[in-house]
Design a protein around this motif. Sequence first.
Motif, PDB file in Angstrom:
ATOM      1  N   LEU A  24       0.917  -1.091   0.063  1.00 29.83           N
ATOM      2  CA  LEU A  24      -0.046   0.223  -0.024  1.00 29.83           C
ATOM      3  C   LEU A  24       0.978   1.086  -0.093  1.00 29.83           C
ATOM      4  O   LEU A  24       1.888   1.434   0.662  1.00 29.83           O
ATOM      5  CB  LEU A  24      -0.968  -0.020   1.391  1.00 29.83           C
ATOM      6  CG  LEU A  24      -1.900   1.221   1.227  1.00 29.83           C
ATOM      7  CD1 LEU A  24      -2.836   1.261   0.412  1.00 29.83           C
ATOM      8  CD2 LEU A  24      -2.574   1.433   2.709  1.00 29.83           C
ATOM      9  N   MET A  25       0.723   1.961  -0.995  1.00 30.74           N
ATOM     10  CA  MET A  25       1.423   3.416  -1.049  1.00 30.74           C
ATOM     11  C   MET A  25       0.956   4.279  -0.317  1.00 30.74           C
ATOM     12  O   MET A  25      -0.317   4.371   0.339  1.00 30.74           O
ATOM     13  CB  MET A  25       1.622   3.863  -2.780  1.00 30.74           C
ATOM     14  CG  MET A  25       2.116   2.967  -3.434  1.00 30.74           C
ATOM     15  SD  MET A  25       3.955   2.766  -3.590  1.00 30.74           S
ATOM     16  CE  MET A  25       4.179   4.099  -4.628  1.00 30.74           C
ATOM     17  N   ASN A  26       1.561   5.535  -0.054  1.00 29.55           N
ATOM     18  CA  ASN A  26       1.012   6.646   0.856  1.00 29.55           C
ATOM     19  C   ASN A  26      -0.053   7.280   0.141  1.00 29.55           C
ATOM     20  O   ASN A  26      -0.818   7.930   0.804  1.00 29.55           O
ATOM     21  CB  ASN A  26       2.080   7.756   0.927  1.00 29.55           C
ATOM     22  CG  ASN A  26       2.811   8.167  -0.146  1.00 29.55           C
ATOM     23  OD1 ASN A  26       3.892   7.392  -0.594  1.00 29.55           O
ATOM     24  ND2 ASN A  26       2.467   9.320  -0.862  1.00 29.55           N
ATOM     25  N   ASP A  27      -0.485   7.327  -1.312  1.00 26.57           N
ATOM     26  CA  ASP A  27      -1.485   7.803  -1.897  1.00 26.57           C
ATOM     27  C   ASP A  27      -2.557   6.639  -1.970  1.00 26.57           C
ATOM     28  O   ASP A  27      -3.660   6.999  -2.856  1.00 26.57           O
ATOM     29  CB  ASP A  27      -0.951   8.282  -3.522  1.00 26.57           C
ATOM     30  CG  ASP A  27      -0.613   7.148  -4.107  1.00 26.57           C
ATOM     31  OD1 ASP A  27      -0.449   5.841  -3.783  1.00 26.57           O
ATOM     32  OD2 ASP A  27      -0.541   7.490  -5.452  1.00 26.57           O
ATOM     33  N   HIS A  28      -2.323   5.646  -1.087  1.00 27.09           N
ATOM     34  CA  HIS A  28      -3.493   4.630  -1.154  1.00 27.09           C
ATOM     35  C   HIS A  28      -3.284   3.645  -2.310  1.00 27.09           C
ATOM     36  O   HIS A  28      -4.488   2.908  -2.554  1.00 27.09           O
ATOM     37  CB  HIS A  28      -5.120   5.290  -0.907  1.00 27.09           C
ATOM     38  CG  HIS A  28      -5.069   6.060   0.341  1.00 27.09           C
ATOM     39  ND1 HIS A  28      -4.830   5.404   1.691  1.00 27.09           N
ATOM     40  CD2 HIS A  28      -5.118   7.258   0.527  1.00 27.09           C
ATOM     41  CE1 HIS A  28      -4.893   6.137   2.566  1.00 27.09           C
ATOM     42  NE2 HIS A  28      -5.168   7.471   1.908  1.00 27.09           N
ATOM     43  N   THR A  29      -2.643   3.889  -3.274  1.00 31.19           N
ATOM     44  CA  THR A  29      -2.469   2.764  -4.552  1.00 31.19           C
ATOM     45  C   THR A  29      -2.222   1.477  -3.757  1.00 31.19           C
ATOM     46  O   THR A  29      -0.977   1.286  -3.030  1.00 31.19           O
ATOM     47  CB  THR A  29      -1.402   3.411  -5.442  1.00 31.19           C
ATOM     48  OG1 THR A  29      -2.007   4.813  -6.201  1.00 31.19           O
ATOM     49  CG2 THR A  29      -1.043   2.362  -6.639  1.00 31.19           C
ATOM     50  N   GLU A  30      -2.712   0.378  -4.312  1.00 26.83           N
ATOM     51  CA  GLU A  30      -2.231  -0.646  -4.097  1.00 26.83           C
ATOM     52  C   GLU A  30      -1.745  -1.623  -5.125  1.00 26.83           C
ATOM     53  O   GLU A  30      -1.934  -1.510  -6.281  1.00 26.83           O
ATOM     54  CB  GLU A  30      -3.585  -1.698  -3.524  1.00 26.83           C
ATOM     55  CG  GLU A  30      -4.481  -1.426  -2.127  1.00 26.83           C
ATOM     56  CD  GLU A  30      -5.032  -2.429  -1.662  1.00 26.83           C
ATOM     57  OE1 GLU A  30      -4.576  -3.496  -1.659  1.00 26.83           O
ATOM     58  OE2 GLU A  30      -6.171  -1.982  -1.341  1.00 26.83           O
ATOM     59  N   ILE A  31      -0.524  -2.189  -4.774  1.00 26.80           N
ATOM     60  CA  ILE A  31       0.531  -2.715  -5.629  1.00 26.80           C
ATOM     61  C   ILE A  31       0.512  -4.123  -5.293  1.00 26.80           C
ATOM     62  O   ILE A  31       0.757  -4.790  -4.129  1.00 26.80           O
ATOM     63  CB  ILE A  31       1.939  -1.878  -5.844  1.00 26.80           C
ATOM     64  CG1 ILE A  31       1.669  -0.678  -5.957  1.00 26.80           C
ATOM     65  CG2 ILE A  31       2.639  -2.875  -6.686  1.00 26.80           C
ATOM     66  CD1 ILE A  31       2.884   0.193  -5.971  1.00 26.80           C
ATOM     67  N   ASN A  32       0.444  -5.077  -6.376  1.00 26.33           N
ATOM     68  CA  ASN A  32       0.525  -6.614  -6.360  1.00 26.33           C
ATOM     69  C   ASN A  32       1.976  -6.873  -7.126  1.00 26.33           C
ATOM     70  O   ASN A  32       1.762  -6.797  -8.582  1.00 26.33           O
ATOM     71  CB  ASN A  32      -0.353  -7.265  -6.789  1.00 26.33           C
ATOM     72  CG  ASN A  32      -0.179  -8.701  -6.937  1.00 26.33           C
ATOM     73  OD1 ASN A  32       0.476  -9.265  -6.191  1.00 26.33           O
ATOM     74  ND2 ASN A  32      -0.648  -9.344  -7.991  1.00 26.33           N
ATOM     75  N   ILE A  33       2.991  -7.479  -6.635  1.00 28.61           N
ATOM     76  CA  ILE A  33       4.117  -7.661  -7.233  1.00 28.61           C
ATOM     77  C   ILE A  33       4.288  -9.176  -7.092  1.00 28.61           C
ATOM     78  O   ILE A  33       4.354  -9.763  -6.018  1.00 28.61           O
ATOM     79  CB  ILE A  33       5.358  -7.306  -6.512  1.00 28.61           C
ATOM     80  CG1 ILE A  33       5.228  -5.619  -6.544  1.00 28.61           C
ATOM     81  CG2 ILE A  33       6.727  -7.490  -7.378  1.00 28.61           C
ATOM     82  CD1 ILE A  33       6.508  -5.108  -5.584  1.00 28.61           C
ATOM     83  N   GLU A  34       4.353  -9.995  -8.204  1.00 32.02           N
ATOM     84  CA  GLU A  34       4.310 -11.291  -8.122  1.00 32.02           C
ATOM     85  C   GLU A  34       5.663 -11.944  -9.162  1.00 32.02           C
ATOM     86  O   GLU A  34       5.985 -11.121 -10.326  1.00 32.02           O
ATOM     87  CB  GLU A  34       3.223 -11.877  -8.844  1.00 32.02           C
ATOM     88  CG  GLU A  34       2.006 -11.836  -7.903  1.00 32.02           C
ATOM     89  CD  GLU A  34       0.773 -12.789  -8.365  1.00 32.02           C
ATOM     90  OE1 GLU A  34       0.865 -14.061  -7.834  1.00 32.02           O
ATOM     91  OE2 GLU A  34       0.030 -12.333  -9.335  1.00 32.02           O
ATOM     92  N   ILE A  35       6.379 -13.126  -8.774  1.00 31.38           N
ATOM     93  CA  ILE A  35       7.417 -13.561  -9.835  1.00 31.38           C
ATOM     94  C   ILE A  35       6.998 -14.983  -9.956  1.00 31.38           C
ATOM     95  O   ILE A  35       6.608 -15.649  -9.321  1.00 31.38           O
ATOM     96  CB  ILE A  35       8.819 -13.630  -8.988  1.00 31.38           C
ATOM     97  CG1 ILE A  35       9.354 -12.101  -8.585  1.00 31.38           C
ATOM     98  CG2 ILE A  35       9.915 -14.579  -9.499  1.00 31.38           C
ATOM     99  CD1 ILE A  35      10.720 -12.108  -7.766  1.00 31.38           C
TER     100      ILE A  35
END
Length: 307
Positions: A66-77
Amino acid sequence: MNDFLMKPKVDFAFKEIMADPLSRIGFLSAVLKLDPSEIKETRILNTNLRKLHTDEKQGILDVRILMNDHTEINIEIQLSELKVWAERSLFYLSKIFTEQIHEGQSYDVFKKCVSISILNFTLFPKEPEFYSCFRIMEEKRHTIYTDKMEFHVIELPKLPKEWKDENQALLLWAKFINAEKKEEFEMLAEKNTYINHAYQQLQIISQDKEKRLEYEAREKAIRDYNQLMYESEQKGIQQGMQQGIQQGIQQGVQQGMQQAIKIITLDYLSDHLPKEKILIKLQQLFNLTEEQSEQYYQTFAADSHLS
């Protein structure tokens, strides 16, 4: 032990690196083309996606931020080739997106959701670039339909051996993730402050005995899975010569997958891993539902007691 370094592209090692705030900021700023100073805060979230129905497919992510601007990020390998990766990443990001709204809320609550896929195989064979970014837009005018969903794909096999712009942060990070030798890590660490910090974290976790055991178990599971998939495909091809090529391949792959699940389940049981962790790992490795992983666990756990 002193010379051992984990490979960052093994998901266990990557998760451990991303647990460090500075490493997260460096990687995310490179992929999202942000000034690192713009990222005030990042927070690791629970990687188990909420299920709304009992028969719904369970989603388990590698790293969720979760970023400070509320953007949610999913990182997958993903190390093994998966031809339906686009559909899989869309499924997971859609789950994250819909989790944001609750009964009685309006649609303006939705915040941006970003998928970052790091692939150890080629997803777009006709495209030479190692990095792609996809947004939802009109095909002729390129007008953005919505900026609430975004997909970034890094294809490690396409990394150039030489590059002109040595300060290109994203390429440096991709090479760091793909690196395996100490010389490679040190060369890349000299070129980027955040990668240097990530390399220090990699050295620390590589010397942790407990983490190394977990890493080696994960690496072994990946090797076993790939080998069994290869062998099952070969077996399927041979069967297909008698029963029809397509039917044989599908049958061989299915048998190989069941055998792979059995071997890995028995491995984890012999290591006395708790049942809950085994179920989660089976879901991650083989893209199973909770019910499927429970069924396989009960079957093969019984086999282990009999032996």
